[in-house]
Scaffold this motif. Sequence first.
Motif, PDB file in Angstrom:
ATOM      1  N   GLN A  95      -2.452  -1.019  -3.507  1.00  0.00           N
ATOM      2  CA  GLN A  95      -3.179  -0.327  -3.664  1.00  0.00           C
ATOM      3  C   GLN A  95      -2.165   0.901  -3.100  1.00  0.00           C
ATOM      4  O   GLN A  95      -0.967   0.608  -3.196  1.00  0.00           O
ATOM      5  CB  GLN A  95      -3.531  -0.323  -1.932  1.00  0.00           C
ATOM      6  CG  GLN A  95      -4.581  -1.687  -2.205  1.00  0.00           C
ATOM      7  CD  GLN A  95      -5.017  -1.431  -0.483  1.00  0.00           C
ATOM      8  OE1 GLN A  95      -5.367  -0.302   0.432  1.00  0.00           O
ATOM      9  NE2 GLN A  95      -4.318  -2.664   0.333  1.00  0.00           N
ATOM     10  N   ALA A 108      -7.323  -0.351  -3.847  1.00  0.00           N
ATOM     11  CA  ALA A 108      -6.900  -1.181  -5.469  1.00  0.00           C
ATOM     12  C   ALA A 108      -7.753  -1.327  -6.430  1.00  0.00           C
ATOM     13  O   ALA A 108      -8.467  -0.508  -6.455  1.00  0.00           O
ATOM     14  CB  ALA A 108      -6.309  -2.786  -4.841  1.00  0.00           C
ATOM     15  N   ASP A 138       0.773  -1.528  -0.225  1.00  0.00           N
ATOM     16  CA  ASP A 138       0.328  -0.264  -0.119  1.00  0.00           C
ATOM     17  C   ASP A 138       1.159   1.170   0.105  1.00  0.00           C
ATOM     18  O   ASP A 138       1.261   1.250   1.242  1.00  0.00           O
ATOM     19  CB  ASP A 138      -0.946  -0.010   1.089  1.00  0.00           C
ATOM     20  CG  ASP A 138      -1.915   0.834   1.113  1.00  0.00           C
ATOM     21  OD1 ASP A 138      -1.747   2.432   0.536  1.00  0.00           O
ATOM     22  OD2 ASP A 138      -2.949   1.072   2.140  1.00  0.00           O
TER      23      ASP A 138
END
Length: 332
Positions: free
Chosen positions: A244, A249, A113
């Motif tokens: 992400q 995402a 992420d």
Amino acid sequence: MAVTFAGVAEARDRISIVGSSTVFPYTQAVAEEFANKTGNPAPVVESTGTGGGMKIFCGGIGEGHPDITGASRAMKKSEWENCQKNGVTDVSEAMIGFDGLSFASSRKGPDLDVTKDQLYLALAAQVPVDGKIVDNPYMKWSQIDSSLPDTEITVYGPPPTSGTRDAWVELVMEEGCESFDAVKALSKDEHKSVCSRMRQDGPFIEAGENDNLIVQRLEADPNAFGIFGFSFLYENQDKLKGAQIGGVAPSFETIESGDYGVSRPLFFYVKNAHRGVIPGLSEFIEEYMSDAALTSGGYLNERGLVPLNDARREELQDAVLNGKQFTRFQGS
């Protein structure tokens, strides 16, 4: 604009299409459907990149020049001027749907992420460090932020001729660099260079216009990442996963809603002077504009295209099927 070119039907019996590697699989799918339905020869579809496709497309009118080019960004004013200079003056623009730029890795790789400013720090040629703009010193993700993987930065991406590269620079690099005070203090020219120039010292690797090659390299190196259109992630979801970006995402839902912050429209451009002259061109355009291709659940949606809403699609179909001329730069 009425144009005649002698012997074109004999000189070329196939539609010629160039352009974006991201739009390529959609156009190829339409080409196959068109050939199956009509019995006509399938169009020749070449993946040249958006910039390369625009240059070839705008080269002139006649059988020696392509009929259509795909693009993963809108035509630039400089490209339109080149078209005009070479007599390509009557062009229709088709925005066929949306795509999300994916930052993806092998399914064996770490879950990631990452923010746009972290991606900028990983991939830019120069970055701010302690208030100064310096050559990028970061070789591992963890050097940027301790929460990121302690692995070397290895990212495969498209070349400068690619619309995917243009979109990545605009939507990720330039937005990411805006968060740094040292960048805000730069002059306009310095700002553009610092925000948009990709590094060339190893961590970022230009992989050409072949997105399938990037997929193969990611499978071979679980710690590497690749930049490409959502359709390639979707088609290879058994092998790859999307990181992400800003906690979101890439998916059909997040791209369509705008929640995924790295999405863009996709286009093709057609020479109206070639309609009715190049065999099958009008019928091919009708297939591309069909509900079967463009709607939610249509065969392009099944291949990863995020479709337009009904109102925008109907407006598109009317404009393209009736040969409405591209006018964005007229009078500018």
